[in-house]
Design an enzyme around this catalytic site. Structure first.
Site, PDB file in Angstrom:
ATOM      1  N   ARG A   1     -17.465 -57.018  26.463  1.00  0.00           N
ATOM      2  CA  ARG A   1     -17.020 -56.335  25.260  1.00  0.00           C
ATOM      3  C   ARG A   1     -18.191 -55.583  24.645  1.00  0.00           C
ATOM      4  NH1 ARG A   1     -12.417 -56.487  26.488  1.00  0.00           N
ATOM      5  NH2 ARG A   1     -10.657 -57.425  25.381  1.00  0.00           N
ATOM      6  N   GLU A  11     -14.245 -48.140  20.431  1.00  0.00           N
ATOM      7  CA  GLU A  11     -13.494 -47.555  21.536  1.00  0.00           C
ATOM      8  C   GLU A  11     -12.203 -46.922  21.039  1.00  0.00           C
ATOM      9  OE1 GLU A  11     -12.980 -50.577  24.532  1.00  0.00           O
ATOM     10  OE2 GLU A  11     -15.115 -50.647  25.001  1.00  0.00           O
ATOM     11  N   HIS A  23     -14.213 -48.367  29.945  1.00  0.00           N
ATOM     12  CA  HIS A  23     -13.479 -49.633  29.849  1.00  0.00           C
ATOM     13  C   HIS A  23     -12.332 -49.675  30.857  1.00  0.00           C
ATOM     14  CE1 HIS A  23     -12.603 -53.136  26.890  1.00  0.00           C
ATOM     15  NE2 HIS A  23     -12.343 -53.485  28.144  1.00  0.00           N
TER      16      HIS A  23
END
Length: 343
Positions: free
Chosen positions: A257, A286, A310
């Site tokens: 993360r 994000e 991601h």
């Protein structure tokens, strides 16, 4: 079932169907359901789309206390997350209302672990730089001297796997799989204890895995794989003190993360040559862009920094796993047997 038996109706809303193929549900007798499917959902669309839902399915959308209030989600009973992390959800708000949260444990282990190894090679051997320079004709232009672009600040060539000491920060199923792949490549592997020694001491009662003190992993590793969930205890887990204590050969790979590795501190370490390189699939904010991440600023273009959006989780197997685990979560919950429960 008698004619007077009550029926239970579920309205299931898929908010990010692009990330989770819709399964075929089979509910117990007396249960009916409808589905509403959205391929993607923006924050501005979120509240109107979930107002009538009793079950919502998504991968990563912020569900704060307001979103989880009776005014916004009066019928919500279950959140089935088509992902492993649940840090985007206010779990305490769910507990207060009795909303069950289920996640897809282990669904993306192979994909994320393989992506981590790919990021390691890309950073260690500067593969993207070599690709771009070769495509630009620089190999011929520089008379075969592109090897000097791969040397470190002291003029040393990259380490091979047999020379690497891999520090694994996070010994969950992803961390364990990365450790296995690293060993298979010939790396020496150190499993990190938790940063807080008191918390690490309690782990000895859970398993017999030998752990190396966190500070020692930071000092001794030449590649560090970050695979821990984001929490108050892991936010900025790696920042200025840790980066200053790393080997100049160190490459940091983060597939967990954003927010666990301090982005500003990492940028400074790369700029100063404190570490050899870094690769990340995750960002503090994000989706990441030029406006919200220092790791994407203009000055990073000449640094040994590899970034991906991601997508370490993405594979055919992961999508199939998400669909199956969402199916199990919703059907199990409807039968009074919820699985992979977070709250």
């Amino acid at each position: 079932m008698s004619a007077n038996s009550p029926s239970t109706h579920h309205h299931i809303v898929f908010l990010q169907a692009d990330y989770c193929p819709i399964p075929e549900f089979r509910f117990p007798p007396g249960h009916t359901f409808t589905t509403t499917v959205y391929q993607q959902t923006s924050l501005s669309e979120l509240h109107s789309r979930i107002h009538d839902a009793s079950v919502v399915v998504f991968s990563y959308i912020p569900f704060d206390s307001h979103t989880l209030s009776p005014e916004v989600t009066p019928h919500l009973k279950l959140i089935a997350v088509a992902a492993v992390g649940t840090d985007c959800i206010d779990l305490e708000a769910c507990r207060k209302r009795g909303i069950i949260v289920s996640r897809s444990i282990g669904a993306n282990v192979d994909s994320v672990s393989e992506h981590a190894i790919g990021l390691y090679f890309a950073s260690r051997r500067r593969l993207l730089d070599m690709h771009l320079l070769t495509r630009a004709g620089e190999w011929a232009h520089r008379k075969g001297a592109l090897m000097f672009q791969v040397l470190d600040k002291d003029g040393q060539p990259p380490l091979s796997c047999q020379d690497e000491v891999a520090g694994i920060i996070g010994n969950g199923i992803v961390g364990q799989r990365i450790a296995q792949l690293a060993r298979n490549l010939g790396m020496k592997v150190l499993i990190s204890a938790r940063k807080d020694p008191a918390a690490s001491a309690s782990l000895s009662t859970v398993d017999s895995i030998e752990r190396t003190p966190f500070d020692a992993v930071i000092r001794q590793s030449t590649v560090i794989f970050v695979a821990v969930p984001l929490s108050n205890s892991t936010r900025n887990l790696i920042s200025i003190p840790e980066l200053e204590n790393m080997s100049p050969h160190t490459v940091i790979v983060n597939v967990s993360r954003g927010g666990i590795v301090d982005e500003e501190a990492l940028l400074e370490a790369l700029r100063e040559g404190t570490i050899a390189g870094a690769a990340t699939d995750v960002f503090r904010e994000e989706p990441a862009g030029l406006h919200n991440s220092p790791l994407l600023s203009e000055e990073t273009k000449n640094l040994n920094l590899i970034v991906t959006p991601h997508l370490a989780w993405l594979s055919k197997k992961t999508l199939a796993n998400y669909s199956q685990m969402v199916k199990q979560a919703i059907e199990g919950w409807s039968a009074g047997q919820p699985c992979n429960v977070v709250t």
